[in-house]
Enzyme design. Structure first.
Site, PDB file in Angstrom:
ATOM      1  NE  ARG A 248      -3.649  -2.380   2.501  1.00 39.58           N
ATOM      2  CZ  ARG A 248      -3.355  -3.576   2.991  1.00 39.58           C
ATOM      3  NH1 ARG A 248      -2.152  -3.789   3.533  1.00 39.58           N
ATOM      4  NH2 ARG A 248      -4.235  -4.557   2.955  1.00 39.58           N
ATOM      5  CE  LYS A 275      -7.711  -1.118   4.890  1.00 40.60           C
ATOM      6  NZ  LYS A 275      -8.275  -1.171   3.521  1.00 40.60           N
ATOM      7  CG  HIS A 337      -4.797   1.359  -2.951  1.00 42.32           C
ATOM      8  ND1 HIS A 337      -4.317   1.384  -1.660  1.00 42.32           N
ATOM      9  CD2 HIS A 337      -5.537   0.226  -3.050  1.00 42.32           C
ATOM     10  CE1 HIS A 337      -4.750   0.315  -1.008  1.00 42.32           C
ATOM     11  NE2 HIS A 337      -5.499  -0.399  -1.830  1.00 42.32           N
ATOM     12  NE  ARG A 340      -2.793  -3.083  -2.112  1.00 42.20           N
ATOM     13  CZ  ARG A 340      -2.500  -4.046  -1.228  1.00 42.20           C
ATOM     14  NH1 ARG A 340      -1.222  -4.316  -0.960  1.00 42.20           N
ATOM     15  NH2 ARG A 340      -3.449  -4.725  -0.617  1.00 42.20           N
ATOM     16  CG  HIS A 363      -6.183  -8.533   0.567  1.00 39.15           C
ATOM     17  ND1 HIS A 363      -6.584  -8.726  -0.737  1.00 39.15           N
ATOM     18  CD2 HIS A 363      -5.926  -7.199   0.676  1.00 39.15           C
ATOM     19  CE1 HIS A 363      -6.572  -7.578  -1.390  1.00 39.15           C
ATOM     20  NE2 HIS A 363      -6.165  -6.638  -0.555  1.00 39.15           N
ATOM     21  CE1 TYR A 373      -9.410 -25.758  13.305  1.00 36.79           C
ATOM     22  CE2 TYR A 373     -11.157 -24.186  12.801  1.00 36.79           C
ATOM     23  CZ  TYR A 373     -10.668 -25.236  13.558  1.00 36.79           C
ATOM     24  OH  TYR A 373     -11.426 -25.763  14.567  1.00 36.79           O
TER      25      TYR A 373
END
Length: 413
Positions: A248, A275, A337, A340, A363, A373
């Site tokens: 970012r 973030k 941005h 990305r 993310h 998990y």
């Protein structure tokens, strides 16, 4: 038969002279005027405390500053409280405390305390954006209001001017930030209920828009445009660093030398700058390492890899690349941005595993159970993927990618 007290008159009070010892004049129903030997005349209200039943007295002030009629009104107010089993003196102390708390617990001051906690878990740029938005749009309307007096309609009214100018995304963010301030106020014992929970429902929802970006097959023209643009070497390096690391804007601009592990060819970004508030490791491609070598002499041994030209001890602004894209004629077509998005599209079209791509983009899986998990960061799988991406960028920069149907850069999304 109990003796009935004759009410006082102003004439009688004025005529009362000091004696060698203090003495009382009685008005009835507990109200007395203490005549001091010094000559001062003090109103007092005698009563029994509701809980302990102990006899006590409450001061109403000095005569003539507090007149006879004023003293009687104060007595009546105290008697109303006593009828409800409320101690007038305790009630008075509570009002003073509330008044003092109101002065130290305005929305602005509470928001400032919340922000000081909030900024420890977000990037510096994001924290500054939060404060600027409140400073610009909210504090002028409700900054001086005590947090205990704020109602839902107070908050809606404060945000309405932002809606009127059509900034619906800003409205959404402001409602979220106001709600966080009010939750903080509740959690710290300042208020019992949060009035801001549903204020967002009073406003139209913003239409979700994708970040302006381009397709991967338009990379050659982008690279040519930025290579020939009138920008500094440091800005060009920051553009390439952000493009190659898929980070970012703020994460890229605020990169520090002590976050780079040259032996492992890794960039370790601490959670405080991410973030999602999670540590993130970026495998560095040959191209990214080459950018670092170029920046070593340009950064002059400073803490930040991309130091500000005006304030060398601080990093370049996170909007530097965005401004460079606009100056290069790409305003409205591509934002920083969106770099990305170019990488994400290219990697997905090449067939790299989605989970590995998402890990590279830092993310967080929205599925809480799945996230619990699957804690892999796919670091080793990301190494060849990041090198593939760097090779694609290099090929685009050298013009070795064959262009098709590309008359001009077009908007995607």
């Amino acid at each position: 038969m109990a003796r009935k007290t004759k009410p006082l008159t102003d004439t009688e009070i004025k005529a009362a002279k000091p004696k060698d010892a203090d003495y009382q004049l009685y008005d009835g129903d507990g109200l007395t005027l203490l005549i001091k030997s010094s000559g001062s005349k003090l109103w007092q209200f005698r009563y029994y405390r509701p809980l302990t039943k102990q006899r006590t007295k409450q001061s109403f002030g000095a005569y003539p500053a507090v007149s006879l009629s004023d003293a009687r009104k104060l007595r009546a107010e105290s008697k109303v409280l006593l009828a409800k089993d409320i101690d007038p003196q305790e009630h008075q102390k509570e009002q003073v405390r509330n008044s003092q708390e109101a002065k130290t617990n305005t929305f602005l001051l509470v928001a400032e305390r919340w922000w000081n906690v909030k900024k420890t878990s977000v990037t510096e740029d994001y924290a500054d954006d939060i404060w600027r938005s409140l400073e610009r749009d909210i504090f002028p309307a409700i900054g001086d209001i005590s947090i205990t007096e704020i109602k839902a309609h107070t908050l809606v009214k404060a945000v309405q001017p932002v809606q009127a100018r059509g900034a619906l995304e800003t409205v959404r963010r402001l409602c979220q930030r106001i709600n966080e301030v009010m939750i903080y106020a509740q959690n710290t014992g300042l208020i019992d209920a949060v009035p801001s929970v549903n204020i967002g429902k009073a406003f139209e929802k913003p239409q979700k828009k994708n970040m302006p970006s381009i397709r991967p097959d338009q990379l050659p023209q982008l690279m040519h445009t930025m290579r020939t643009a009138s920008i500094s070497m440091s800005t060009r390096c920051l553009f390439m660093w952000q493009l190659l690391t898929i980070t970012r804007p703020a994460e890229a601009a605020e990169a520090r030398w002590d976050e780079i592990d040259f032996n492992a060819s890794e960039w370790k970004i601490p959670a405080a700058r991410m973030k999602m508030n999670r540590d993130h490791t970026v495998p560095l491609s040959d191209g990214a390492l080459a950018i670092l070598e170029m920046m070593k002499p340009l950064s002059g041994g400073r803490e930040f890899i991309f130091p500000s030209r005006i304030k060398p001890n601080q990093p370049m602004n996170s909007q530097t690349v965005n401004a460079a894209l606009k100056r290069a004629g790409l305003g409205g077509v591509l934002v920083s941005h969106g770099l990305r998005s170019i990488a994400s599209t290219a990697l997905n079209e090449e067939g790299f595993p989605p989970d590995v791509i998402e890990a590279a983009l830092a993310h967080v899986d929205k599925n809480e159970v799945r996230r619990a998990y699957n804690r892999s960061d796919y670091l080793e799988q990301r190494r060849p993927m990041m090198q593939w991406w760097a090779d694609l960028v290099k090929a685009a920069d050298s013009g070795s990618i064959v262009l098709t149907h590309l008359s001009k850069i077009r908007l995607v999304g």
